[in-house]
Scaffold this active site. Sequence first.
Site, PDB file in Angstrom:
ATOM      1  CB  CYS A   1      29.467  47.877  51.146  1.00 50.66           C
ATOM      2  SG  CYS A   1      29.112  46.208  51.938  1.00 50.66           S
TER       3      CYS A   1
ATOM      4  CD  GLU B   1      32.697  45.963  52.843  1.00 48.88           C
ATOM      5  OE1 GLU B   1      32.449  46.823  53.639  1.00 48.88           O
ATOM      6  OE2 GLU B   1      31.945  45.428  52.061  1.00 48.88           O
TER       7      GLU B   1
END
Lengths: 525, 525
Positions: free
Chosen positions: A301, A264
Site C-alpha cells: 500500500c 484503507e
Amino acid sequence: MTLTGTLLVGARDVTAEKHFRAVNPATGEQLEPDFACATQADVDAACRLAAGAFDPYRALSFAARADFLDTIARCLGEDTDAIVARAGLETALPEARLKGEMGRTMGQLRLFATLVRQGEWSEPRIDPARPDRTPMPRADLRQRQIGVGPVAVFGASNFPLAFSVAGGDTVSALAAGCPVVCRAHPAHPGTGELVGRAIRRAITACGLPEGVFSLLGGSGHDVGGWLVQHPAIMAVGFTGSYAGGMAIAALAAQRAVPIPVFAEMGSINPVYLCPQALAARTDSLATGFVASLTMGVGQFCTNPGIIIAPEGAAFEEFVRLSAQAIATRDAGVMLTAGICTAYDSGTAALAQRPGVTRVGVGHEGTGPNRAQPMLLRTTAKDFMRDPAMRHEIFGPVSLLVSYADEAELHALTESLDGQLTITLQMDENDTAYARGLLPVFERKAGRILVNAWPTGVEVCHAMVHGGPFPATTDARTTSVGTAAIKRFLRPVCYQDLPDVLLPPELARDNPLGLSRLVDGTMQSR
Amino acid sequence: MTLTGTLLVGARDVTAEKHFRAVNPATGEQLEPDFACATQADVDAACRLAAGAFDPYRALSFAARADFLDTIARCLGEDTDAIVARAGLETALPEARLKGEMGRTMGQLRLFATLVRQGEWSEPRIDPARPDRTPMPRADLRQRQIGVGPVAVFGASNFPLAFSVAGGDTVSALAAGCPVVCRAHPAHPGTGELVGRAIRRAITACGLPEGVFSLLGGSGHDVGGWLVQHPAIMAVGFTGSYAGGMAIAALAAQRAVPIPVFAEMGSINPVYLCPQALAARTDSLATGFVASLTMGVGQFCTNPGIIIAPEGAAFEEFVRLSAQAIATRDAGVMLTAGICTAYDSGTAALAQRPGVTRVGVGHEGTGPNRAQPMLLRTTAKDFMRDPAMRHEIFGPVSLLVSYADEAELHALTESLDGQLTITLQMDENDTAYARGLLPVFERKAGRILVNAWPTGVEVCHAMVHGGPFPATTDARTTSVGTAAIKRFLRPVCYQDLPDVLLPPELARDNPLGLSRLVDGTMQSR
C-alpha cells in the site's frame, strides 16, 4: 494439518452447496480442497453469534482479554510451518517473507495483549462530585471507552497473515472487546482456514463464547455485502482497493443504522527528491528507490508510485540510473491473476497518457501472473492536467515527475490527493525547502518520512497507516499500530453510579492501578 | 450595540439581495433589522478564507491559540447585556437562564483554553529509533494530532449561546486548530451576529487571519447545503433534529471527498424506575420527573421522553402524582413556531396510537407558540409493537411505559434505539436489577445516570453528550466536554524527521514539557 474447506461459524464447521478453489498464482493451477461459499443464512448465524458474544466477551477482565490475544499468538506459532507452506502456495510470496510476516502477526498480537493488560486504552476520565459547588453542585462523572460491537473484517490479499484473518484489523477489534466476523480473502482461503482454526483453538483454550470469532468464505461480493449490511455489525475494517472500499462504504451508508467503515485503500505515496539531496546522492537514491519499488513485486500500500523532483541534470541522471537499476529486475509473480491483469492494463494505459514516456523496464515475465517492473516519466504540468495519473496502479511501477520551478512544485503538491505517506529525501541544505512543504504534507498524508522509503510499516505506538481520503475513508485513524484500537471504541459516561456498579477501570479505589485523567490532570498509577 | 444584519465573511460585512427577519416567539411579531441571506458565492468566499487560514492558524503556539479562546470569552463578556437582551427577544428564554447560558459559554471557552494550553490534547506518541535492533533497525516514529481542516458548524435553536455561534462545536473546532464557518441559526440571527462580532473582535485583538471565523445567515436549507458540500470543509458539527442531521449526513456522503458529520439529533432518554425506588420514593420521583420534563419548556436534547417502570400499585400512584404535578404547569413559549407546530402535531399523533392514553396535561396556552405539557401512558407490549412511539417529540411530553415482567423489561430495553442518556432511579435493593440492565444500557446510550435527571449536562472532561445512532451519526464522540475536541483531530506520524522540522510537541528535548507516550509508556512532564 488437513484443510476441510468449511466455514467456521463460531464453533461449527459448516459446509455449503457452492464451492471455489484457490489458485497457485505462480503456475495458474487450482489447489485442493474445495472451499465453501457462505450463504446469507451462514452470515446471519455468524453475526448473531457475534452479537450474543459481545457482552460476555467485553465483560472479561483486561488480563483475561490479553491472555486470549497471547493465546492466539501461541496457537499460530504452533502451526507456523503449515501456515507458511500453504500461504506460499496461495500467494507465491517467498518463504522468508512469509516467516517474517508470521513473526509480525504474532508480535502484533502480543503488542496488543500488552496494551490491553496495561488498560489505559480505556482512557478513564473522572470528574469527581463537587457537592458544595455553587450555584449548582456537580455530579460525579466518569468516562471510559468500550467496544462498539461486532466488527466485520475484510483481509488484504497482499498481507495474507499480518493483514488478514488474524491481522491488524482483527487484533485491534478483539483488543477493543469486539467479536469479529471475518470475510476470508478468496485469494488465500487455505491460509485463512488454518489461521481461523488457530483462533478457534485459542477461544476454546480460554473458555470464551464461540461467537467471538467466525470465518466466512466466498468467491464473489455477496458474502461481504450481507456481512456489511447485517444489523449486528457495528463497524468494518477493510484493506484493499479503492473500488472495494468505496463499495463497502456505500453499503454501510445505506443501512438503517449507518456504521463506520475503516477502509484503507492505498495511495501513490509521493517521494520528493529535494534539490541538494538529489544532486549529492543521485546514485544511492536511484538504487534505494528501485529496491523499495520492486520489493514484494511492488505489492505494498505504501509503494513509491510517484517521484517528484526538480528538472535538470541531476534529475536526468536519476532517471538514467533508476532505469539502469530496474533493467536488472526480474518479473515477480503477483498475488492473483486479477491483480496482474489490472497491473498490465494500468501500466499500458498510463504509458499512453499525453506527456508520459516509458523510461525503463525490468525483465519480461515467463509464466503466468508475472509483473514487469516499469518506470515512466512526465512533467508536473502534464501531471496536474490529467487526473488519471493520480490513480494507484498496484505493483512495481512508478511515475517520475519533474517540475520547472517552485510555483509548480507547490501547485503540484496542493493538487495531490490524500496519501498514506509522503517522503522527503533531503540534505541539511534542503531544510528551508522541506519546511515550506511540511504543512501541505501534513494536510495530505498520514505519515511523513525523511530519508527513508515508505515501504516499511512499523507496528508500534506512534505509527499512522492511514491518511486523508482517498487513502482511507476516515483520516482520523490508523490501521497499523496500537492506536488502531481507537477505531473500535466509543465513550460511555457514568453519572453518580455507586461503586458496586462501576467497571473496575472507573471504580473509586482504582483497583487496576490505572493512570486516569482526574479533573483534567493525568494521575499516575 | 447596533445590529447590521450583514453576513460576517472573514473581516468583511457582506450585504445581500435576499433577507429574512427574526420572530419573537412570545408575540409572533417580526423583529428588526433585516438579515442577509448568503449566496453560494458568499459561502465560497468564507470557505476559501477558512482554507487559507488553516495553516497559519494551526501553526500558532498552543499558548497563542489558548489566548485566542480566552479573548473570545472576554469579548463575549463585554457584550453580555446586549447579547442576553437580544437572545431573550428571539428565543423567549428567561433572562436568568440566558445569563446562566452566557456563563456556561464563556466557561466552556476558558475550559478549552486551559486544555489547549496544557497540550496533551495533541496526544504525542514517540517510539524512538532503535538503530541496533535485529533483523531490522527501527526508525524514529512520532505521532501527534492536528486539526482536520475548516469545520462547518450548525448551531442549535435550544441553546442560542452554549450550542450556537460560539458554542461547543465552534470552541472544540477552534481548539483543535480548525477555522470555523458557522451557519447562523435563523431562529436567533441577531444573537448570532452579536456573538459573531465578539469572535471577530477577538480575531483582530489576537492578530489572527480573518478566515479563522465566518458567519453566514439564511432562512432556508440552501446555505447549509452549499456549506456542507464545499470542498474546503473537512468536518461538520450539528445539533438539531433527526431530519436535519440526516439531510446533512446525506449531503456529506455525496461529496467527491466524503467528510465526517457529527450530528447530535436528540433522543427520548429513557428513565427506569426500579421496583424498590418506585415503591419507596413515589412522590419525590413524580415531582423530580415533572420538574425535569418541563424545565425550559421541555426543550432539551436530554429531556426524559419515556419512563419505564413495573406495572402495579406503585406505578399507578406515580402516574397519578405525575399527572397531578403536571396539571399545575403553565404552557411555556417554545423557541419557534415550527417547533411548537411539531410539538402539537407530534403529541396529537402519539395520543392516538393504539394502546396510548393521555393521563395528564398542564395549563392550556394563551398566546402564540405555547406548549401544553402532557403525559401519556402505554404498556411495554404496545410500545414494542409500534415504532412510532420511539420517536422524539421535542418539548414537555413524556410517555409512561409499564412492563409486566422481567422478560418484557429486557425485550423492551433491547428494542430501544440509541440514546443520549439512560437513567436509573434505584435504591440499594435494586442493585441486582440495575446490574442486569447495565450492559444493555452501555450498548444503547452515551451516558448512564443513577438517581439524577438527564436534563443537566455538565461541561467537563468525563461528559459524553453523544450516543449510538439515531442519537448521533457517530457514537464514537461527544459534543459536550473537552473530549469533543477529538472530533476535529487526526493523527500524523513523523518518521526520522530532524528536530529542526519537528513540531515542538514532538521535539526531542520536549520544550513544551508535555506528558508523552514513549514506547507505550506515559512519561510525565
